[in-house]
Design a protein around this motif. Structure first.
Motif, PDB file in Angstrom:
ATOM      1  N   LEU A  37       0.755  -1.327  -0.197  1.00  0.00           N
ATOM      2  CA  LEU A  37       0.402  -0.019   0.228  1.00  0.00           C
ATOM      3  C   LEU A  37       0.798   1.014   0.424  1.00  0.00           C
ATOM      4  N   TRP A  38       0.397   2.221  -0.643  1.00  0.00           N
ATOM      5  CA  TRP A  38       1.430   3.463  -0.587  1.00  0.00           C
ATOM      6  C   TRP A  38       0.420   4.643   0.337  1.00  0.00           C
ATOM      7  N   ASP A  39      -0.951   4.150   0.883  1.00  0.00           N
ATOM      8  CA  ASP A  39      -0.908   5.292   1.733  1.00  0.00           C
ATOM      9  C   ASP A  39       0.085   5.795   2.492  1.00  0.00           C
ATOM     10  N   ASP A  40       1.046   4.720   3.562  1.00  0.00           N
ATOM     11  CA  ASP A  40       1.094   4.262   4.357  1.00  0.00           C
ATOM     12  C   ASP A  40       2.512   4.950   4.971  1.00  0.00           C
ATOM     13  N   PRO A  64      -7.495   3.302   0.285  1.00  0.00           N
ATOM     14  CA  PRO A  64      -7.174   2.106   0.505  1.00  0.00           C
ATOM     15  C   PRO A  64      -8.167   0.655   0.403  1.00  0.00           C
ATOM     16  N   ALA A  80     -10.656   5.359  -4.342  1.00  0.00           N
ATOM     17  CA  ALA A  80      -9.360   5.142  -4.087  1.00  0.00           C
ATOM     18  C   ALA A  80      -8.450   4.879  -5.645  1.00  0.00           C
ATOM     19  N   ALA A  83      -7.471   8.690  -6.357  1.00  0.00           N
ATOM     20  CA  ALA A  83      -5.930   8.540  -5.442  1.00  0.00           C
ATOM     21  C   ALA A  83      -3.999   7.843  -5.553  1.00  0.00           C
ATOM     22  N   THR A  84      -4.904   6.439  -5.481  1.00  0.00           N
ATOM     23  CA  THR A  84      -3.905   6.048  -6.123  1.00  0.00           C
ATOM     24  C   THR A  84      -2.863   6.004  -7.300  1.00  0.00           C
ATOM     25  N   THR A  87      -1.627   9.243  -7.468  1.00  0.00           N
ATOM     26  CA  THR A  87       0.091   8.989  -6.875  1.00  0.00           C
ATOM     27  C   THR A  87       1.136   8.316  -7.917  1.00  0.00           C
TER      28      THR A  87
END
Length: 255
Positions: A37-40, A64, A80, A83-84, A87
């Motif tokens: 995952l990227w959001d962390d 997520p 999601a 947003a991804t 990124t």
């Protein structure tokens, strides 16, 4: 084929700083990495490390995570995806991994499949616009992901064909497929053109190749014979220091 280090687990022992794992992979002679995952994650630091080293990012996960088979979660799933994708643009637009979500016990397989196709058609349209490939990943339900809807490579490929987008392809994970009792040649023959990415881990244990029972020279040979020549994610949990682990994985697979 060429190896891609999953820095979620590899280099974690020597490099607690996440972006430094990219530099460590480069120093170890690897030209590609991937993560979950990227959001962390420190996205700007990752971008700088990729640019500095020239290392290629071969995948990370849409987050997520939301369900493909539950229409109540489709709006959040598409959010999601958006947003991804934003990124991913900053990180070289690598393939993005999508999982199915959990089986809805009170709903037929046909209805759940139809919902997955509906959600993936919308997601693939967004991916086409962004110039990014989504990769659908079946996960085993026996060891790691009980209750997951999509555990069959054949069903995943059927769904991909039904969605019918050049921006939706398969992530074929040898560990998950082996746990589910699949035969690589049987499930991929005639459909290798739909495979965007492959991942390796041995079975049992999900550790580095050479620690379990999978015949890695045969596995690599079959993939080559079928026509796969892309990245192979070393997506396993190492049992020894990373550099020793990677050396064993490369020796076992010939990559």
């Amino acid at each position: 084929m060429y190896p891609s280090a999953c820095i979620e687990w590899l280099f974690k022992d020597s490099n607690p700083d996440f972006a430094d794992r990219i530099r460590a992979a480069k120093a170890a002679g690897l030209e590609a990495v991937e993560f979950h995952l990227w959001d962390d994650k420190p996205i700007e630091d990752i971008r700088v490390a990729l640019e500095e080293t020239g290392v290629k990012l071969t995948s990370f996960c849409v987050g997520p995570r939301r369900s493909l088979v539950d229409p109540a979660q489709h709006e959040e799933f598409l959010a999601a995806i958006k947003a991804t994708l934003a990124t991913a643009k900053a990180l070289g637009s690598p393939p993005l991994v999508v999982a199915s979500g959990f089986t809805r016990d009170d709903v037929s397989l046909e209805e759940q499949r139809a919902e997955a196709v509906k959600a993936l058609k919308q997601a693939a349209a967004l991916a086409e616009e962004a110039g990014v490939v989504l990769v659908l990943e079946p996960l085993n339900t026996i060891v790691s992901h009980p209750g997951m809807f999509l555990s069959s490579t054949t069903l995943a490929l059927d769904i991909i064909e039904e969605v019918d987008s050049p921006n939706l392809r398969l992530l074929y994970d040898v560990f998950h497929s082996t746990v589910m009792g699949e035969d690589l040649e049987e499930v991929l023959k005639g459909r290798i053109h739909l495979v965007q990415h492959v991942q390796f881990a041995d079975n049992p244990g999900r550790n580095e190749p050479g620690t379990g029972t999978i015949d890695w020279p045969l596995t690599v040979s079959k993939l080559r014979d079928l026509g796969y020549d892309g990245a192979v994610g070393l997506e396993y949990q190492p049992t020894k220091p990373t550099l020793q682990s990677i050396a064993q994985a490369r020796a076992s697979t010939g990559l």
